[in-house]
Design an enzyme around this catalytic site. Structure first.
Site, mmCIF file in Angstrom:
data_model
loop_
_atom_site.group_PDB
_atom_site.id
_atom_site.type_symbol
_atom_site.label_atom_id
_atom_site.label_comp_id
_atom_site.label_asym_id
_atom_site.label_seq_id
_atom_site.Cartn_x
_atom_site.Cartn_y
_atom_site.Cartn_z
ATOM 1 N N SER A 568 -47.526 -25.525 -9.888
ATOM 2 C CA SER A 568 -47.008 -26.872 -9.727
ATOM 3 C C SER A 568 -47.422 -27.770 -10.905
ATOM 4 O O SER A 568 -47.110 -27.439 -12.042
ATOM 5 C CB SER A 568 -47.497 -27.423 -8.383
ATOM 6 O OG SER A 568 -46.713 -28.481 -8.001
ATOM 7 N N ASP A 656 -38.279 -23.608 -2.599
ATOM 8 C CA ASP A 656 -39.170 -24.705 -2.990
ATOM 9 C C ASP A 656 -38.390 -26.019 -3.073
ATOM 10 O O ASP A 656 -37.435 -26.126 -3.837
ATOM 11 C CB ASP A 656 -39.791 -24.373 -4.355
ATOM 12 C CG ASP A 656 -40.897 -25.332 -4.743
ATOM 13 O OD1 ASP A 656 -40.973 -26.421 -4.163
ATOM 14 O OD2 ASP A 656 -41.692 -24.976 -5.639
ATOM 15 N N HIS A 688 -42.861 -23.857 -1.832
ATOM 16 C CA HIS A 688 -43.666 -24.221 -2.994
ATOM 17 C C HIS A 688 -44.999 -23.456 -3.072
ATOM 18 O O HIS A 688 -45.477 -23.142 -4.149
ATOM 19 C CB HIS A 688 -43.921 -25.730 -2.939
ATOM 20 C CG HIS A 688 -44.541 -26.289 -4.164
ATOM 21 N ND1 HIS A 688 -43.982 -26.127 -5.409
ATOM 22 C CD2 HIS A 688 -45.675 -27.017 -4.358
ATOM 23 C CE1 HIS A 688 -44.742 -26.730 -6.315
ATOM 24 N NE2 HIS A 688 -45.775 -27.275 -5.696
HETATM 25 C C1 LIG Z 1 -47.617 -34.367 -4.942
HETATM 26 C C2 LIG Z 1 -47.249 -32.969 -5.320
HETATM 27 O O1 LIG Z 1 -46.947 -32.158 -4.464
HETATM 28 N N1 LIG Z 1 -47.210 -32.679 -6.612
HETATM 29 C C3 LIG Z 1 -46.819 -31.384 -7.067
HETATM 30 C C4 LIG Z 1 -46.095 -31.522 -8.358
HETATM 31 C C5 LIG Z 1 -48.068 -30.540 -7.187
HETATM 32 O O2 LIG Z 1 -48.642 -30.395 -8.229
HETATM 33 N N2 LIG Z 1 -48.518 -29.989 -6.043
HETATM 34 C C6 LIG Z 1 -49.787 -29.313 -5.940
HETATM 35 C C7 LIG Z 1 -50.641 -29.991 -4.898
HETATM 36 C C8 LIG Z 1 -49.647 -27.839 -5.597
HETATM 37 O O3 LIG Z 1 -50.598 -27.081 -5.867
HETATM 38 O O4 LIG Z 1 -48.643 -27.444 -5.024
#
Ligand SMILES: CC(=O)N[C@@H](C)C(=O)N[C@@H](C)C(=O)O
Length: 713
Positions: A568, A656, A688
């Protein structure tokens, strides 16, 4: 290479219910016996599922200290239970169970009384509402104080729909349609229902439902404003109504998971009059309301809206009788003199009050550790600061606390202890229920970093950050360790010194692992968080590289064998690092990485994230200017892709909603065109987190082998 993992489990919660009073006649002492259940999850690779099981423990205590404790009986697998809750007296239990009957998934609500099933309602057939919510965001199942009613959250019932041009029906289907004609709406079967995004798919319009235990009657509550989605509900004092968190869903819904910044408020709906009242501010985000044992006060967390998705929280308290709200613990901009950096947990444990309703307990990130904090009415005390590793509060019942403790080289164990009197919290003593085996071949340490003067943030000067370094203890003489760098996602999140299976296994395979909490992470003060939006792609990237360079100077590591892994926003950083430091990293693994903010904004469930992290203010009616899109592109890894030389393994989840797979595909195509070695793993049915058992295990093995191959190990 064969990897055997015997420590695949983690505790999720502990349910403690006093069962009986035991009298030790011999010593003329009276002891209370607690039996409590702890729920655990474990990956079962053979069955390809996460299995849930419970372990039972027995604790003898004298109301101030634990006299004896230990496991009682063997583990038992829990099957099909989505939710389960004991009544306040412990006499009854409600269970929401999912079961597949003749190929169809059905939900049942069971009421157990002492040792028999009192009743079982087929919620699917009753069709008063859609599926019951079992998630942490909205979901709840709560007994009324009188134990006569049960409250839960479910999806609002949708009308049956049918095409204007229904064709190809069998004769008996036509007959059914004629009978159901009144309820069926024509032409709406393709209606779009917004949902609450990543991991909350198909959750659109939650409703509060009340089951009358005696009559088995289910009422779907009315009186909640039409622009509000309710969740996290519980019974008000004297069962006169329900208190809940309500999220505004107009003009549209945005993703809620990991997004504590969504406009929401505390509400009360009166059951007799149906009147709904707003109890907290109109312009903030709230969560985790918890009623005190004396039923006088409600504590809850509050933070700002539309800014960073996770922030330092305010702990607020609403007095039920005076209707006054006070701030118990305010936002902490910079670490206080005693080291306290603020409250970052977005969820309080379901029970968090001391028995005298004077103190609230929580586990919360403080720099890179979870510690237990206890807040007094006006000031904050804390304990367990000195202990290594991370501590997480699972439950507290009449001041007997159950915590889970772990560290990077020790899987979680459960401990119990009594909350000492006010002011003596530092004298807390814990009893371990069952020892877990520390992994003696792994060592770890926390490293603190101050960025070099040229990287100091002029708006938020003097901030620091840290990293956790794991190393295999055994090193062959003269050899140097390969290093795997792992920045976290979010970016407003934190890696704490707790047990993480994948990092421990990498370490057992001979890798050292560096987990970096760059500026912008949680647990370091609100200023630290605010320093990052507008500076992503530079400040966070440079912090990670600074941490890596500093570690390499220690001399134990092979500078030619450094890999970077992230998911992410962590994947965003991994892709940035290989673009901005093209000779440095020899392998890269990215799970659902953000690669281009300007193309992500149109298809993610968190478009506000793209705007805020690029350094702009978000509004639901925002009109994107070309200049904003240009900034988004400039701050994205795709901007540096032409410099990449590192072989990249991409792992993408087909479903996702947070960072849609098209982000990874965009990067994949760019690398292919540039003839940089790239491999893409595609996980259908995964979102995700890529956390389904087969995806997670496959992802781990492929990532490890990719690193081994490209680091020439
Ligand atoms: C707020 C959020 O979900 N941001 C994403 C871009 C992200 O980086 N999520 C992290 C928490 C993850 O590890 O999925």
């Amino acid at each position: 290479m064969k990897i055997t993992c015997n420590f695949l489990h983690s505790p999720t919660l502990a349910v403690c219910t006093p069962q009986l009073i035991w009298c030790d006649r011999l010593n003329n002492l009276s002891h209370v016996i607690f039996f409590f259940l702890s729920e655990w999850t474990q990956r079962d690779l053979e069955r390809n599922e996460n299995v849930k099981f419970c372990r039972q423990y027995i604790v003898f205590h004298d109301d101030k200290s634990v006299v004896y404790s230990g496991p009682s009986g063997n583990c038992t697998e829990i099957k099909g239970e989505l939710l389960s809750v004991d009544s306040p007296s412990g006499d009854m239990k409600a269970v929401l169970r999912e079961s597949t009957i003749k190929g169809e998934e059905k939900q049942f609500l069971e009421i157990w009384h002492k040792n028999r099933k009192l009743k079982c309602l087929n919620l699917t057939t009753l069709s008063k509402h859609g599926k019951v919510y079992e998630d942490d965001q909205f979901g709840c199942m709560v007994w009324s104080h009188s134990e006569t009613h049960l409250l839960y959250v479910a999806e609002k019932k949708r009308p049956k729909t049918e095409s204007y041009f229904q064709t190809g029906l069998l004769a008996d289907e036509e007959e059914t349609i004629k009978t159901d004609k009144e309820e069926t709406v024509l032409g709406q079967q393709f209606e779009y229902y917004e949902d609450w995004g990543e991991a909350l798919v198909n959750k659109s319009s939650p409703v509060l439902c009340v089951l009358d235990i005696e009559s088995s009657n289910i009422t779907v509550l009315e009186g909640i404003p039409a622009n509000i989605s309710p969740g996290q509900a519980f019974w008000s004092p004297s069962d006169t109504g329900l208190v809940f968190v309500g999220w505004w869903h107009e003009p549209f819904r945005l993703g809620l998971k990991y997004c504590a910044n969504r406009r929401s408020s505390l509400f009360y709906v009166d059951l007799a009059s149906g009147k709904c009242e707003q109890l907290s501010s109109n312009s903030s985000a709230v969560c985790s309301p918890r009623l005190s044992p004396d039923h006088c006060r409600i504590v809850y967390m509050e933070c700002g809206i539309f800014g960073p998705h996770q922030q330092c929280n305010r702990l607020c308290m609403y007095d039920w009788y005076t209707k006054q709200t006070s701030v118990v613990v305010d936002v902490v901009q910079r670490a206080r003199e005693d080291g306290f950096t603020g409250i970052y947990s977005s969820m309080l444990s379901s029970r968090c009050w001391s028995a005298d309703s004077q103190r609230v307990l929580m586990s919360c990130a403080q720099r890179s550790a979870f510690i237990i904090t206890v807040s007094l009415d006006t000031q904050l005390g804390r304990f367990q600061k000195s202990e290594e590793g991370s501590w997480s509060l699972l439950n507290i019942h009449r001041d007997l606390m159950v915590v889970s403790c772990s560290s990077p080289n020790c899987p979680p164990d459960l401990r119990v202890g009594f909350l000492p009197e006010k002011g003596s919290e530092s004298k807390m003593s814990w009893v371990t229920l069952e020892e877990t085996q520390p992994q003696a071949d792994i060592s770890w340490q926390t490293l603190n970093f101050s960025p070099p003067p040229e990287e100091d943030n002029s708006q938020y000067p003097g901030l620091d950050f840290n990293a956790i370094l794991l190393k295999p203890k055994e090193m062959t003489a003269g050899s140097k360790l390969p290093l795997v760098v792992m920045p976290h996602g979010g970016p407003h999140s934190v890696l704490v010194s707790e047990w993480i299976l994948s990092t421990a296994v990498l370490c057992k395979m001979g890798f050292s692992v560096l987990l970096v909490n760059y500026r912008g992470s949680l647990g370091f003060g609100q200023d630290n968080i605010l320093s990052l939006p507008g500076n992503i792609g530079t400040q966070d990237v440079k912090d990670v590289q600074f941490a890596v360079d500093s570690v390499l100077k220690q001399g134990d590591f092979d500078e030619q064998k450094v890999a970077v892994v992230g998911g992410s926003h962590g994947g965003f950083l991994a892709c940035h690092l290989i673009g901005q430091y093209p000779e440095f990293y020899k392998a890269c693994v990215a799970r659902n990485p953000v690669t281009n903010l300007s193309s992500m904004i149109g298809c993610t469930d968190i478009p506000d994230w793209c705007v805020v992290e690029a350094g702009y203010e978000y509004n639901t009616d925002i009109h994107l200017e070309p200049a904003i899109l240009e900034q988004m592109l400039n701050k994205s890894p795709i901007k540096h892709v032409s410099k990449v030389k590192t072989p990249v393994l991409l792992m993408l989840g087909e479903d996702d909603k947070r960072v849609p797979s098209k982000q990874g595909i965009e990067y994949y195509r760019a690398l292919k065109a540039l003839q940089v070695p790239v491999r893409l793993l595609w996980y259908p049915g995964n979102n995700h987190s890529l956390s389904k058992v087969d995806a997670e295990s496959d992802g781990f093995m492929n990532a490890a082998l990719w690193i081994i191959q490209h680091l020439s190990l």
